[in-house]
Scaffold this motif. Structure first.
Motif, PDB file in Angstrom:
ATOM      1  N   ASN A 282       0.597  -0.553  -0.149  1.00  0.00           N
ATOM      2  CA  ASN A 282      -0.115  -0.149  -0.080  1.00  0.00           C
ATOM      3  C   ASN A 282       0.968   1.269  -0.159  1.00  0.00           C
ATOM      4  O   ASN A 282       0.355   2.571  -0.234  1.00  0.00           O
ATOM      5  N   ASP A 284       2.956   2.143   3.215  1.00  0.00           N
ATOM      6  CA  ASP A 284       2.392   3.190   4.290  1.00  0.00           C
ATOM      7  C   ASP A 284       4.157   2.876   4.645  1.00  0.00           C
ATOM      8  O   ASP A 284       5.058   3.659   5.122  1.00  0.00           O
ATOM      9  N   PRO A 302       0.151  -5.060  -5.210  1.00  0.00           N
ATOM     10  CA  PRO A 302       0.198  -3.147  -4.970  1.00  0.00           C
ATOM     11  C   PRO A 302      -0.358  -3.168  -6.668  1.00  0.00           C
ATOM     12  O   PRO A 302      -0.859  -3.250  -7.569  1.00  0.00           O
ATOM     13  N   GLU A 303      -1.444  -2.257  -5.976  1.00  0.00           N
ATOM     14  CA  GLU A 303      -2.330  -1.106  -7.245  1.00  0.00           C
ATOM     15  C   GLU A 303      -0.480  -0.330  -8.596  1.00  0.00           C
ATOM     16  O   GLU A 303      -1.920  -0.538  -9.851  1.00  0.00           O
TER      17      GLU A 303
END
Lengths: 439, 293
Positions: A282, A284, A302-303
């Motif tokens: 993400n 983070d 992940p995106e």
């Protein structure tokens, strides 16, 4: 009197029903036996009957290796008509328990997945694993000897490996660029990167201290890259090197240094590996130190997969070099010594290992252990980069919890957690490990 | 009926099947475990007889850390008896008085006992999550940010955080036992007491609870032995961590046997758990007997 007769009658009826129950059961088992007998004889005397091999592995549907397994099994079945492979998968942690009890209870399937090194040592010692030397001849040009060090016991070969994972530092390129950071090439730069990230309010490194092997991924590297591979192997396999040594203490102190700097997320001791890696996917946390299998997940989880990249764990000082790598082939297939179809099972173990090596590498799930004689231009850049690390590596040292015997490995992981929580100092850690290994 | 009871053959025939099962499934494994506990054995290859060394290791080896797990189990037992059981008793007294929707509430309180422990574990894991867990979210919403912490990842809070769901889960179980006990007390006692002018509290204190004593005894025994054997929720939530903060004898046993291949030492722990359970069950029986006398 009547009552007495009645009660006696009841008793007789009960006894009779018991006897009937037992009798029926016996008959059942007898018919079962005859059934298996007939099926055995039919498989041995004719190729018309199908042979079914059972394969156990940890390649569950969510595992990055699952597609490679499926393709490899399909290929094998196509190339060997009349042989069917039943693939049963289990979750990693529970599989460790399952396989141990299966060995003890003589309930192994024909082919089973296992880890080389100390983990499989008791299986081999029990004589329930088939030596594969006789079958290896046909494959020795394609499977390098270096990939088999962890599945050789007393000089005999017991397993077919298919991937050579190694550990590295995965990082979020985007976060590095946004903060003007360069990939660190030595320990001081690495610490400097962590400090800068910390100042900018970004948690530098993700970790799970609940799944203790994730702490080991970092600590193993620190030890290897400060003590060097020979010293590590000598200490962990009890060959005349004590663990209570300045290099080992320095490595543990480096882990404490990172913890005290606050590079890890708060509450990492309560996070599982899945939760901790999700934080990395993400964005983070900026970095994650783990095995090359993460390269596969980075393509799907992940995106923006293109935000991620990898660098090798820097040298920490002392005898270690950056090109000494943690890792090596340990995932392997072993064959049950009491399988009725020894030849075909051994062949399947090698053929499956070969195909999985190829398909998993092309999928980006793992680094191929077998020779690459096919076009690999479609492999994702991160996996390719790790494959390059592997080809330039000066040495491989397998994860310490695999290298050591189970008893020592369990203690190592438990002590690591204590070290992480700050209950023991690096000196106490080294001393406790030395005591455990000298027992 | 008497003639059946005097007939030795009948007694034997009726008891034999159950006794056989009981011996094969419970008694024999206990004896086998006590034999294993005298071996240094990895569970796969041949074991070596080492006498009582495993038992000595239990109490002397720092890396095993067994005494602490006993301490943790006893804390859970104390919490069960002095917090969980009073809550169960209170609920049982309240519901048995005939509250509106009595049956509904009985079912609601019993639901946690029926749900799979692993599901409950996952549920509480989400409740305790440091980022999005309801505990920390609620604390932050109230402006108590400094109280928000990684509940399961902190050595100081892990033990209690694990015990709360265990206590919560079995409140309904003990409540049901007590509720059934109270329901079987003849309503005439209550009516007689009411006519004599007793308050609800006095009825509960002087009539219902004394009659309910056998049920309470059973509940206490279940609560204490259950605490000594507690495993599943702890295994799911923390697996004994961080750094053994929430370790109990049974999680230690599993990690010794399956993570470290120390089958003998694990068996020694098992024998010790059995011993403790018997010891407490008998002590509690004695205690209640003394009360009655």
């Amino acid at each position: 009197m009547k009552k007495k007769i009645l009660s006696l009658l009841l008793c007789i009826m009960m006894a009779a029903s018991l006897a009937v129950g037992c009798g029926a059961k016996q008959e059942n088992t007898q018919t079962n036996e005859t059934n298996t007998e007939t099926s055995n004889s039919s498989t041995s005397n004719g190729s018309t009957e199908e042979i079914t091999l059972t394969l156990w592995s940890i390649a569950t549907e969510s595992d990055a290796f699952h597609p490679a397994y499926t393709k490899a099994i399909a290929d094998f079945e196509a190339a060997n008509p009349g042989v069917k492979i039943v693939h049963e998968t289990f979750e990693n942690q529970s599989y460790k328990t399952k396989i141990k009890s299966a060995v003890a209870a003589n309930e192994l399937p024909d082919i089973f997945y296992t880890w080389g090194g100390g983990f499989s040592k008791p299986f081999v010692e029990s004589g329930k694993v088939l030596p594969l030397d006789d079958y290896f001849g046909a494959y020795q040009d394609e499977l390098p000897e270096a990939a088999l060090t962890n599945v050789r016991f007393d000089g005999k070969l017991y397993g077919a490996t298919y991937t050579t994972p190694l550990s590295a530092v995965f990082y979020n390129k985007k976060i590095f660029e946004e903060n003007g950071l360069q990939v660190p090439t030595n320990w001081d730069e690495f610490i400097a990167v962590c400090k800068t990230l910390k100042e900018k309010g970004i948690t530098p490194i993700g970790i799970s201290a609940k799944d203790t092997w994730v702490i080991a991924m970092t600590h193993d590297n620190l030890v290897l890259k400060s003590a060097g591979p020979e010293k590590v192997a000598a200490a962990l396999t009890k060959s005349g090197q004590t663990y209570n040594d300045p290099d080992f203490i320095a490595a543990s102190a480096k882990l404490r240094e990172l913890i005290d700097l606050g590079v890890y997320p708060e509450g990492a001791a309560g996070l599982s590996n899945d939760e901790a890696s999700a934080m990395f996917y993400n964005g983070d946390v900026a970095m994650f130190i783990t095995g090359s299998w993460m390269a596969g997940s980075l393509q799907t989880d992940p995106e923006n997969p293109e935000d991620f990249d990898v660098f090798q764990f820097p040298a920490v000082g002392g005898n270690g070099k950056a090109t000494d790598f943690m890792g090596g082939a340990t995932d392997s297939f072993m064959v049950n010594a009491s399988t009725p179809h020894k030849d075909i099972a051994a062949k399947a173990a090698f053929e499956l290992a070969k195909s999985i090596s190829k398909y998993a590498y092309l999928d980006g799930a793992g680094i191929a252990a077998w020779k690459i004689d096919y076009d690999d231009s479609s492999v994702n850049p991160i996996t390719k980069k790790i494959a390059n690390f592997a080809s330039e590596a000066t040495s491989f040292t397998i994860w310490y919890d695999t290298l050591m015997e189970a008893e020592d490995a369990g203690e190592y992981l438990a002590l690591l957690q204590e070290l992480y929580m700050g209950n023991i100092s690096p000196e106490e850690f080294a001393e406790a490990m030395a005591n455990q290994l000298e027992q | 009926m008497d003639s059946v009871r005097k007939n030795k053959l009948a007694i034997f025939l009726f008891i034999f099947p159950a006794a056989l099962l009981f011996t094969a499934i419970i008694i024999l494994p206990i004896f086998m475990s006590s034999y294993y506990s005298l071996l240094k054995w990895d569970g796969i290859n041949k074991g070596v007889f080492i006498g009582l060394k495993n038992y000595m290791d239990l109490f002397t080896s720092k890396s095993v850390g067994f005494p602490k797990t006993i301490g943790n189990a006893l804390i859970l037992a104390v919490l069960s008896v002095f917090i969980q059981l009073p809550i169960s008793l209170g609920l049982a007294l309240l519901l048995s008085k005939g509250v509106k929707g009595e049956r509904f509430f009985v079912s609601v309180f019993f639901i946690p006992v029926l749900i799979s422990t692993v599901v409950i574990g996952q549920l509480w894991m989400k409740i305790y999550n440091p980022d999005y867990g309801i505990v920390n979210v609620a604390l932050r919403a109230m402006g108590l940010d400094h109280l928000a912490k990684p509940w399961l990842g902190n050595q100081k809070t892990a033990l209690l955080s694990v015990f709360i769901p265990i206590l919560w889960q079995y409140v309904g179980y003990h409540m049901l036992l007590m509720y059934a006990g109270i329901k079987s007390i003849s309503p005439e006692f209550r009516e007689a007491a009411k006519i004599d002018g007793a308050t609800e509290w006095q009825i509960a204190r002087h009539i219902i609870i004394p009659i309910l004593k056998p049920v309470i005894k059973i509940s206490v025994i279940f609560a204490v032995t259950g605490s000594l054997k507690a495993f599943d929720l702890i295994y799911v939530l923390t697996n004994g961590g961080p750094a053994h903060a929430s370790e109990v004898p049974s999680t230690l046993m599993v990690s010794m046997i399956f993570d470290r291949n120390l089958y003998g030492l694990g068996s020694a722990i098992a024998i010790f758990i059995i011993f403790l359970c018997f010891f407490f069950a008998i002590t509690i029986q004695k205690f209640f007997k003394a009360e009655v006398d």
